[in-house]
Design a protein around this motif. Structure first.
Motif, PDB file in Angstrom:
ATOM      1  N   VAL A 198     -27.695 -25.333 -42.166  1.00 16.85           N
ATOM      2  CA  VAL A 198     -27.916 -25.385 -40.713  1.00 16.85           C
ATOM      3  C   VAL A 198     -29.369 -25.758 -40.416  1.00 16.85           C
ATOM      4  O   VAL A 198     -29.637 -26.605 -39.552  1.00 16.85           O
ATOM      5  N   LEU A 199     -30.302 -25.165 -41.133  1.00 21.76           N
ATOM      6  CA  LEU A 199     -31.715 -25.493 -40.926  1.00 21.76           C
ATOM      7  C   LEU A 199     -32.020 -26.939 -41.297  1.00 21.76           C
ATOM      8  O   LEU A 199     -32.838 -27.591 -40.633  1.00 21.76           O
ATOM      9  N   ILE A 200     -31.381 -27.450 -42.348  1.00 21.34           N
ATOM     10  CA  ILE A 200     -31.578 -28.854 -42.728  1.00 21.34           C
ATOM     11  C   ILE A 200     -31.113 -29.775 -41.609  1.00 21.34           C
ATOM     12  O   ILE A 200     -31.841 -30.685 -41.191  1.00 21.34           O
ATOM     13  N   TRP A 246     -30.545 -29.095 -38.394  1.00 20.48           N
ATOM     14  CA  TRP A 246     -31.350 -28.882 -37.203  1.00 20.48           C
ATOM     15  C   TRP A 246     -32.758 -29.454 -37.388  1.00 20.48           C
ATOM     16  O   TRP A 246     -33.275 -30.169 -36.538  1.00 20.48           O
ATOM     17  N   GLY A 247     -33.364 -29.147 -38.532  1.00 14.74           N
ATOM     18  CA  GLY A 247     -34.716 -29.630 -38.814  1.00 14.74           C
ATOM     19  C   GLY A 247     -34.796 -31.143 -38.877  1.00 14.74           C
ATOM     20  O   GLY A 247     -35.754 -31.747 -38.374  1.00 14.74           O
ATOM     21  N   VAL A 268     -27.105 -20.977 -44.167  1.00 19.16           N
ATOM     22  CA  VAL A 268     -28.324 -20.940 -43.345  1.00 19.16           C
ATOM     23  C   VAL A 268     -29.219 -22.137 -43.688  1.00 19.16           C
ATOM     24  O   VAL A 268     -29.750 -22.807 -42.798  1.00 19.16           O
ATOM     25  N   GLY A 269     -29.364 -22.411 -44.980  1.00 22.35           N
ATOM     26  CA  GLY A 269     -30.162 -23.566 -45.395  1.00 22.35           C
ATOM     27  C   GLY A 269     -29.612 -24.865 -44.853  1.00 22.35           C
ATOM     28  O   GLY A 269     -30.359 -25.715 -44.359  1.00 22.35           O
ATOM     29  N   VAL A 317     -38.940 -26.769 -40.082  1.00 18.88           N
ATOM     30  CA  VAL A 317     -37.553 -26.286 -40.135  1.00 18.88           C
ATOM     31  C   VAL A 317     -36.790 -27.035 -41.233  1.00 18.88           C
ATOM     32  O   VAL A 317     -36.038 -26.422 -41.998  1.00 18.88           O
ATOM     33  N   LEU A 318     -36.978 -28.338 -41.323  1.00 12.96           N
ATOM     34  CA  LEU A 318     -36.330 -29.143 -42.358  1.00 12.96           C
ATOM     35  C   LEU A 318     -36.748 -28.675 -43.746  1.00 12.96           C
ATOM     36  O   LEU A 318     -35.902 -28.463 -44.622  1.00 12.96           O
ATOM     37  N   LEU A 347     -38.009 -25.762 -44.640  1.00 13.51           N
ATOM     38  CA  LEU A 347     -37.472 -24.422 -44.891  1.00 13.51           C
ATOM     39  C   LEU A 347     -35.992 -24.489 -45.276  1.00 13.51           C
ATOM     40  O   LEU A 347     -35.558 -23.818 -46.215  1.00 13.51           O
ATOM     41  N   GLY A 348     -35.229 -25.324 -44.568  1.00 12.82           N
ATOM     42  CA  GLY A 348     -33.815 -25.503 -44.905  1.00 12.82           C
ATOM     43  C   GLY A 348     -33.627 -26.036 -46.311  1.00 12.82           C
ATOM     44  O   GLY A 348     -32.759 -25.568 -47.064  1.00 12.82           O
TER      45      GLY A 348
END
Length: 191
Positions: free
Chosen positions: A49-51, A53-54, A46-47, A3-4, A6-7
């Motif tokens: 948030v994924l960073i 969260w990841g 989105v990136g 997830v990190l 991908l972010g």
């Protein structure tokens, strides 16, 4: 860790379009108008948030690559003061500092990322902060090659005073508990 990563790919990728394919980016911005800004903003959000969260998922179980000595954490804390001042300079109207620093937002990102690499040695941190540091260095080189040397004219010193004051206030807030509340880590904790 997926997830990190991908972010980081989404966030740094959309921020790298101007570096990698500037002509294509300019054509899309011209043809799509506000649609390009909207797409850019959505992918960035989105990136990001994924960073966040990841990183929160990866950090607790991330393998340690190096164990920074305590003194580097103190140096990181000092560097963050300069990163926050540069951030404030980038957000306020131009004074003398904005012209002198040329691209204060990129400078802020570079100092922020480097400082955090000094203080954190686990894989998730190295990916996060190392990725941002590498991107900021490449972006600065790209700007220089394109002849973008930042603001051409310096503004009044009043904006510099305001930027330094804002940077110091942000720093005090972060070390007084905001960093712990937002990110779950006390930047001044003893190592």
């Amino acid at each position: 860790m997926v997830v990190l990563v991908l972010g980081l790919i989404l966030f740094l990728g959309i921020h790298s379009v101007r570096i990698v394919v500037p002509g294509w980016r300019d054509a899309r911005a011209a043809s799509m108008g506000n649609g390009w800004r909207g797409l850019y903003s959505i992918v960035s959000a989105v990136g990001l948030v994924l960073i966040v969260w990841g990183y929160s998922l990866a950090w607790p179980e991330s393998p340690v690559l190096y164990d920074p000595p305590v003194w580097t954490r103190h140096l990181a804390a000092l560097l963050m003061l300069f990163a926050l001042i540069a951030l404030a300079v980038s957000q306020l109207p131009g004074g003398k500092l904005k012209k002198m620093l040329k691209h204060p937002m990129l400078l802020s990102v570079k100092i922020w990322a480097f400082a955090h690499l000094l203080a954190n040695g686990e894989l998730a941190s190295v990916l996060l902060f190392g990725g941002f540091l590498a991107w900021a260095v490449v972006d600065r080189i790209s700007l220089k090659r394109r002849g973008d040397m930042g603001p051409a004219v310096a503004g009044p010193v009043l904006w510099d005073v305001a930027a330094v004051a804002l940077g110091v206030v942000l720093y005090v807030l972060l070390v007084s508990g905001l960093h712990l509340w937002l990110f779950g880590a006390d930047p001044l904790a003893r190592g």
